[in-house]
Design an enzyme around this catalytic site. Structure first.
Site, PDB file in Angstrom:
ATOM      1  N   SER A   1      -3.765   3.325   4.856  1.00  0.00           N
ATOM      2  CA  SER A   1      -4.101   2.636   3.621  1.00  0.00           C
ATOM      3  C   SER A   1      -4.092   1.125   3.811  1.00  0.00           C
ATOM      4  O   SER A   1      -4.968   0.409   3.302  1.00  0.00           O
ATOM      5  CB  SER A   1      -3.115   3.039   2.519  1.00  0.00           C
ATOM      6  OG  SER A   1      -3.498   2.497   1.274  1.00  0.00           O
TER       7      SER A   1
ATOM      8  N   LYS B   1       0.808  -1.222   0.000  1.00  0.00           N
ATOM      9  CA  LYS B   1       0.000   0.000   0.000  1.00  0.00           C
ATOM     10  C   LYS B   1       0.842   1.274   0.000  1.00  0.00           C
ATOM     11  O   LYS B   1       0.475   2.279   0.604  1.00  0.00           O
ATOM     12  CB  LYS B   1      -0.984   0.014   1.169  1.00  0.00           C
ATOM     13  CG  LYS B   1      -1.911  -1.187   1.199  1.00  0.00           C
ATOM     14  CD  LYS B   1      -2.623  -1.405  -0.137  1.00  0.00           C
ATOM     15  CE  LYS B   1      -3.585  -0.266  -0.472  1.00  0.00           C
ATOM     16  NZ  LYS B   1      -4.270  -0.501  -1.780  1.00  0.00           N
TER      17      LYS B   1
ATOM     18  N   HIS C   1       6.723  -7.430  -2.533  1.00  0.00           N
ATOM     19  CA  HIS C   1       6.671  -6.712  -1.257  1.00  0.00           C
ATOM     20  C   HIS C   1       7.730  -7.239  -0.286  1.00  0.00           C
ATOM     21  O   HIS C   1       7.730  -6.876   0.893  1.00  0.00           O
ATOM     22  CB  HIS C   1       5.294  -6.863  -0.607  1.00  0.00           C
ATOM     23  CG  HIS C   1       4.186  -6.166  -1.330  1.00  0.00           C
ATOM     24  ND1 HIS C   1       4.316  -4.895  -1.845  1.00  0.00           N
ATOM     25  CD2 HIS C   1       2.914  -6.561  -1.614  1.00  0.00           C
ATOM     26  CE1 HIS C   1       3.174  -4.541  -2.421  1.00  0.00           C
ATOM     27  NE2 HIS C   1       2.323  -5.528  -2.297  1.00  0.00           N
TER      28      HIS C   1
END
Length: 307
Positions: free
Chosen positions: A151, A59, A121
């Site tokens: 987020s 995010k 990620h």
């Protein structure tokens, strides 16, 4: 083309979705089984010299930068690419693994594009070694901790393949403690920042800079990648990747994914800097700031949070 995780989930009625995963400690990093079940293949993944790895903490602007890069490389050469497949198929998620379906590594291996755009990620210490051996270029995007936490919270609320988020207060505490999928925000952003200092093929970007002047950041990307797009082409890309335009674009906004409940929150929610002020209480902000100073005291990395 193989089905991605999200294509797989889109074929699942919500009522039959598997239960949300639990966090597990994996080599000192909080993860879920969706990102560890294929670990041997992930670590042995064979990068190509022209691969571009898009790395972020969750995010932090992953889809935004993925879309920018996809347009920079393919909007002229393969114009149909933007309407034929959603972004999560054009830029596969390296470490994802859903049982009985193609993994992220399989999806990446199936790409016939050059360069391959691959997202991850993973924190710096978990990146497959072949990306370093092949001297691949990496675009890392970082977002200030407060907005990133907000987020991430809304993403976890609406995404069934994420652990239960709990309420905002407990979620924020877990964020501060690093008990998040892909581990500590602090370790992630600083780990990549430190590697960048000695690795010229890492381009470290900030979400806040992209919001402030997307065109400027596209120019920086072109310089890093050695691309010579015309001013007209870059202006067209700049328009396409504006938040409101991406939010309406079904090839970019994940709206076809049944694993996400858009009634709870859209995948692309606000795309702003400073929305944390609508979530943090005064007490939470004071506690967060004190903790932040301790954890970030030994790095030169600085963010604009809009206090």
């Amino acid at each position: 083309m193989y089905l991605s995780m999200y294509s797989f989930c889109s074929s699942f009625p919500k009522k039959t979705m598997p239960p949300r995963p639990d966090l597990l400690d994996f080599h000192g990093v909080s993860m879920t089984h969706y990102f560890t079940d294929n670990w041997e293949k992930i670590q042995n993944f064979q990068a190509r010299p022209d691969d571009i790895l898009i790395a972020t903490y969750p995010k932090a602007g992953t889809t935004w930068v993925s879309y920018i890069l996809d347009l920079l490389y393919f909007s002229q050469k393969k114009p149909d690419r933007q309407t034929s497949n959603p972004i999560y198929e054009r830029v596969p998620f390296l470490e994802i693994m859903i049982p009985n379906h193609p993994s992220g590594t399989d999806l990446a291996d199936s790409l016939d594009s050059s360069p391959r755009l691959i997202k991850t990620h993973l924190p710096i210490q978990m990146i497959p070694k072949s990306f370093w051996e092949k001297k691949c270029r990496v675009v890392y995007v970082a977002r200030n901790a407060k907005d990133n936490a907000v987020s991430f919270f809304h993403f976890d609320r609406m995404t069934y393949v994420q652990p239960e988020p709990g309420d905002w207060n407990s979620f924020l505490q877990r964020f501060m403690d690093g008990k998040m999928v892909f581990g500590s925000w602090y370790d992630h952003v600083t780990g990549w920042w430190e590697r960048k200092q000695s690795h010229p093929k890492i381009h470290y970007m900030f979400f806040e800079d992209m919001v402030e002047d997307t065109g400027r950041e596209i120019n920086k990307l072109c310089s890093f990648l050695g691309l010579t797009s015309t001013t007209k082409e870059k202006d067209q890309i700049n328009n396409l990747v504006q938040f409101d335009n991406m939010k309406k674009n079904e090839m970019a906004n994940y709206s076809t994914v049944k694993a996400m409940d858009f009634k709870i929150s859209p995948f692309m929610r606000k795309g702003k800097v400073g929305d944390w002020r609508n979530h943090f209480t005064v007490a939470q902000n004071e506690q967060f700031d004190e903790d932040y100073k301790k954890k970030m005291k030994n790095t030169t990395l600085q963010f604009r949070t809009l206090v």
